[in-house]
Design a protein around this motif. Structure first.
Motif, PDB file in Angstrom:
ATOM      1  N   MET A  39      -8.252 -12.814 -28.589  1.00 39.43           N
ATOM      2  CA  MET A  39      -7.985 -13.023 -30.002  1.00 39.43           C
ATOM      3  C   MET A  39      -6.478 -13.034 -30.281  1.00 39.43           C
ATOM      4  O   MET A  39      -5.717 -12.254 -29.717  1.00 39.43           O
ATOM      5  N   GLU A  40      -6.040 -13.916 -31.159  1.00 41.13           N
ATOM      6  CA  GLU A  40      -4.649 -13.955 -31.620  1.00 41.13           C
ATOM      7  C   GLU A  40      -4.534 -13.063 -32.858  1.00 41.13           C
ATOM      8  O   GLU A  40      -5.449 -13.000 -33.672  1.00 41.13           O
ATOM      9  N   PHE A  41      -3.403 -12.416 -33.025  1.00 42.68           N
ATOM     10  CA  PHE A  41      -3.188 -11.524 -34.157  1.00 42.68           C
ATOM     11  C   PHE A  41      -1.932 -11.936 -34.907  1.00 42.68           C
ATOM     12  O   PHE A  41      -0.888 -12.144 -34.295  1.00 42.68           O
ATOM     13  N   ALA A  42      -2.048 -12.036 -36.227  1.00 40.48           N
ATOM     14  CA  ALA A  42      -0.852 -12.263 -37.043  1.00 40.48           C
ATOM     15  C   ALA A  42       0.009 -11.008 -36.948  1.00 40.48           C
ATOM     16  O   ALA A  42      -0.499  -9.890 -36.989  1.00 40.48           O
ATOM     17  N   GLU A  43       1.293 -11.207 -36.800  1.00 40.84           N
ATOM     18  CA  GLU A  43       2.195 -10.074 -36.606  1.00 40.84           C
ATOM     19  C   GLU A  43       2.585  -9.460 -37.942  1.00 40.84           C
ATOM     20  O   GLU A  43       2.875 -10.156 -38.899  1.00 40.84           O
ATOM     21  N   ALA A  44       2.580  -8.120 -37.970  1.00 43.36           N
ATOM     22  CA  ALA A  44       3.018  -7.366 -39.144  1.00 43.36           C
ATOM     23  C   ALA A  44       4.040  -6.329 -38.683  1.00 43.36           C
ATOM     24  O   ALA A  44       3.955  -5.837 -37.554  1.00 43.36           O
TER      25      ALA A  44
END
Length: 180
Positions: A39-44
């Motif tokens: 899974m790809e994760f949006a960075e925060a």
């Protein structure tokens, strides 16, 4: 049919993060890939610190040796995970269950996966199959590693052969000293 893909890899991932905390968010994500998460994760900006909080919370389960306490802690962690099981078909893996929401942040997904995976691991393999390396329980021993018991016989007590050998030598020397 493999009904429990989350149990082992999720708890092994949690132990890996606890035993060798990554210096960056990218290293956390790389570690998730090492266990098969695609899974790809949006960075925060807070991902690294919030993931550390997830691992620290999970370590309370490792600390708890009483099954009732472990169950209570895991239930509380799963309740805050706010993800429900869902069918998914991605990356050529075929249909399977995810215990994570696709739109959640890296720490939120890891909280879901690790808490559900740990619960599955302990309920299918035994509530005793998670703890601290036995070598490190001896005063003065430097080991502070988490041990996830994935052995067939359910008796893994050490994080490595090195720790098992060090503890065996220590016990041997204590016996020899007692005999003299």
């Amino acid at each position: 049919m493999h009904l429990n893909p989350y149990g082992e890899y999720a708890v092994v991932l949690a132990a890996s993060l606890a035993n060798d905390w990554p210096a960056t968010r990218a290293e956390i994500e790389e570690r998730t890939r090492d266990v098969g998460m695609t899974m790809e994760f949006a960075e925060a900006p807070e991902d690294h610190a919030l993931t550390r909080d997830v691992i620290d919370e999970w370590l309370t389960v490792v600390d708890a040796s009483d099954p009732q306490v472990r169950a209570r802690l895991l239930n509380a962690q799963m309740a805050t995970a706010s993800a429900y099981p869902r069918l998914t078909d991605h990356d050529g893996e075929g249909w399977h269950l995810h215990y994570r929401a696709e739109e959640k942040s890296l720490p939120d997904v890891l909280r879901s996966i690790i808490s559900v995976g740990t619960a599955l691991h302990l309920t299918t393999r035994g509530m005793h199959r998670l703890g601290w390396c036995a070598a490190g329980q001896v005063p003065g021993d430097p080991c502070s590693a988490v041990v996830v018991d994935v052995t067939r016989n359910g008796r893994q007590r050490y994080c490595s052969v090195r720790c098992a050998n060090r503890d065996a030598v220590r016990r041997h020397r204590a016996r020899v000293k007692a005999d003299h």
